[in-house]
Design a protein around this motif. Structure first.
Motif, PDB file in Angstrom:
ATOM      1  N   THR A 164       0.853  -1.186   0.000  1.00  0.00           N
ATOM      2  CA  THR A 164       0.000   0.000   0.000  1.00  0.00           C
ATOM      3  C   THR A 164       0.888   1.235   0.000  1.00  0.00           C
ATOM      4  O   THR A 164       1.854   1.306   0.773  1.00  0.00           O
ATOM      5  CB  THR A 164      -0.911   0.036   1.240  1.00  0.00           C
ATOM      6  OG1 THR A 164      -1.771  -1.110   1.210  1.00  0.00           O
ATOM      7  CG2 THR A 164      -1.767   1.304   1.254  1.00  0.00           C
ATOM      8  N   ARG A 165       0.576   2.171  -0.880  1.00  0.00           N
ATOM      9  CA  ARG A 165       1.337   3.421  -0.916  1.00  0.00           C
ATOM     10  C   ARG A 165       0.675   4.452  -0.028  1.00  0.00           C
ATOM     11  O   ARG A 165      -0.544   4.638  -0.077  1.00  0.00           O
ATOM     12  CB  ARG A 165       1.446   3.925  -2.354  1.00  0.00           C
ATOM     13  CG  ARG A 165       2.563   3.259  -3.117  1.00  0.00           C
ATOM     14  CD  ARG A 165       2.669   3.764  -4.524  1.00  0.00           C
ATOM     15  NE  ARG A 165       1.579   3.258  -5.342  1.00  0.00           N
ATOM     16  CZ  ARG A 165       1.608   3.266  -6.671  1.00  0.00           C
ATOM     17  NH1 ARG A 165       2.634   3.761  -7.317  1.00  0.00           N
ATOM     18  NH2 ARG A 165       0.595   2.787  -7.356  1.00  0.00           N
ATOM     19  N   GLN A 166       1.481   5.117   0.784  1.00  0.00           N
ATOM     20  CA  GLN A 166       0.992   6.163   1.674  1.00  0.00           C
ATOM     21  C   GLN A 166       1.600   7.491   1.253  1.00  0.00           C
ATOM     22  O   GLN A 166       2.824   7.618   1.174  1.00  0.00           O
ATOM     23  CB  GLN A 166       1.359   5.833   3.135  1.00  0.00           C
ATOM     24  CG  GLN A 166       0.773   4.516   3.624  1.00  0.00           C
ATOM     25  CD  GLN A 166       1.150   4.219   5.062  1.00  0.00           C
ATOM     26  OE1 GLN A 166       1.607   5.103   5.789  1.00  0.00           O
ATOM     27  NE2 GLN A 166       0.949   2.970   5.495  1.00  0.00           N
ATOM     28  N   GLN A 167       0.737   8.458   0.973  1.00  0.00           N
ATOM     29  CA  GLN A 167       1.171   9.748   0.468  1.00  0.00           C
ATOM     30  C   GLN A 167       2.200  10.388   1.396  1.00  0.00           C
ATOM     31  O   GLN A 167       1.977  10.551   2.597  1.00  0.00           O
ATOM     32  CB  GLN A 167      -0.041  10.683   0.324  1.00  0.00           C
ATOM     33  CG  GLN A 167       0.264  12.020  -0.320  1.00  0.00           C
ATOM     34  CD  GLN A 167       0.631  11.879  -1.787  1.00  0.00           C
ATOM     35  OE1 GLN A 167       0.146  10.975  -2.466  1.00  0.00           O
ATOM     36  NE2 GLN A 167       1.487  12.769  -2.281  1.00  0.00           N
ATOM     37  N   ARG A 179       4.873   9.221   2.600  1.00  0.00           N
ATOM     38  CA  ARG A 179       5.614   8.312   3.481  1.00  0.00           C
ATOM     39  C   ARG A 179       6.330   7.206   2.728  1.00  0.00           C
ATOM     40  O   ARG A 179       7.385   6.743   3.158  1.00  0.00           O
ATOM     41  CB  ARG A 179       4.667   7.688   4.517  1.00  0.00           C
ATOM     42  CG  ARG A 179       4.037   8.692   5.484  1.00  0.00           C
ATOM     43  CD  ARG A 179       3.345   7.945   6.616  1.00  0.00           C
ATOM     44  NE  ARG A 179       4.288   7.100   7.344  1.00  0.00           N
ATOM     45  CZ  ARG A 179       3.963   5.966   7.943  1.00  0.00           C
ATOM     46  NH1 ARG A 179       2.715   5.512   7.887  1.00  0.00           N
ATOM     47  NH2 ARG A 179       4.875   5.260   8.606  1.00  0.00           N
TER      48      ARG A 179
END
Length: 255
Positions: A69-72, A74
């Motif tokens: 999952t990509r976290q904006q 981070r």
């Protein structure tokens, strides 16, 4: 950690698929732990010597598979729980095998110089007079997961020719009035050679599960011999050793 160098890549396999396979492997083997942040796009771009867009496509693929999952602001993290993507169970009984493959639709591949007969091993019975050779790719959601090389005794093939040319062969064979006395499969772990890598869209030398099927009739003739190569990242085998056993019998075995 394993990397992909330019000399390892197959020209017809998209680079992002090969990069995704390498990253997926790191997650599956625990190199990247659940909830751990993976390398940045810049680091992966430098490591694999590919364009930024290629790395981004690879990470996109892993995200669609539910692995990361990509976290904006981070970065990209391995999901805490990962769905079991090994959806294909290699069944261990005749009826369960037939049920699992009866609806498969193979995509047949033209072979210019097919082998005239299978190579039988000790215990595989005797050769039929003539064989028909079929090669196909099995797909799910338009993604290839297996390559099958199949020899069917010509006397059997000619009886259901149209069906054998459209459908998976084993259920057709089982529905015919044949005296099948022996059927067995063996499994070994292998790696993808250049041709298999191209057909399955995996990297060169990626792990594979290689299954060999032999069906013999009452004359000990091998009427069906199949060598099937699966992508290892979609296959699992599960065996219940106490299935259908009475509780008392299980207790005695455990004693």
């Amino acid at each position: 950690m394993p990397t992909i160098h330019s000399s390892d890549r197959r020209g017809k396999i998209p680079a992002y698929i090969q990069v995704a396979a390498a990253l997926r492997r790191r997650i599956e083997t625990g190199d990247w732990q659940p909830s751990e942040k993976i390398a940045t796009l810049e680091e992966l771009e430098e490591e694999f010597q590919v364009a930024r867009v290629t790395v981004r496509q690879a990470v996109d693929l892993l995200e669609r598979e539910g692995l990361v999952t990509r976290q904006q602001g981070r970065g990209t993290f391995v999901n805490a729980t990962v769905n079991d993507k090994r959806w294909l169970t290699l069944e261990t009984s005749w009826d369960s095998v037939l049920a699992s493959i009866k609806d498969n639709v193979p995509k047949f591949i033209k072979v210019d110089a097919p082998p005239a007969a299978p190579r039988l091993r000790e215990g595989d019975g005797v050769l039929a007079d003539k064989y028909v050779f079929l090669r196909s790719v099995q797909l799910k959601d338009n993604v290839p997961y297996a390559v099958a090389n199949l020899h069917i005794a010509k006397s059997v093939f000619d009886r259901r020719r149209e069906k054998f040319l459209k459908h998976t062969a084993l259920p057709i064979l089982a529905g015919m009035n044949l005296k099948i006395r022996h059927a067995h499969q063996t499994l070994v772990i292998g790696t993808a050679d250049p041709e298999i890598a191209e057909l399955l869209q995996v990297s060169l030398s990626a792990p594979t599960a290689e299954v060999r099927w032999v069906v013999r009739d009452d004359t000990d003739t091998a009427i069906y011999v199949a060598d099937i190569t699966y992508r290892a990242d979609c296959v699992k085998m599960s065996i219940d050793f106490f299935e259908n056993a009475a509780p008392a019998a299980i207790a005695r075995k455990a004693a």
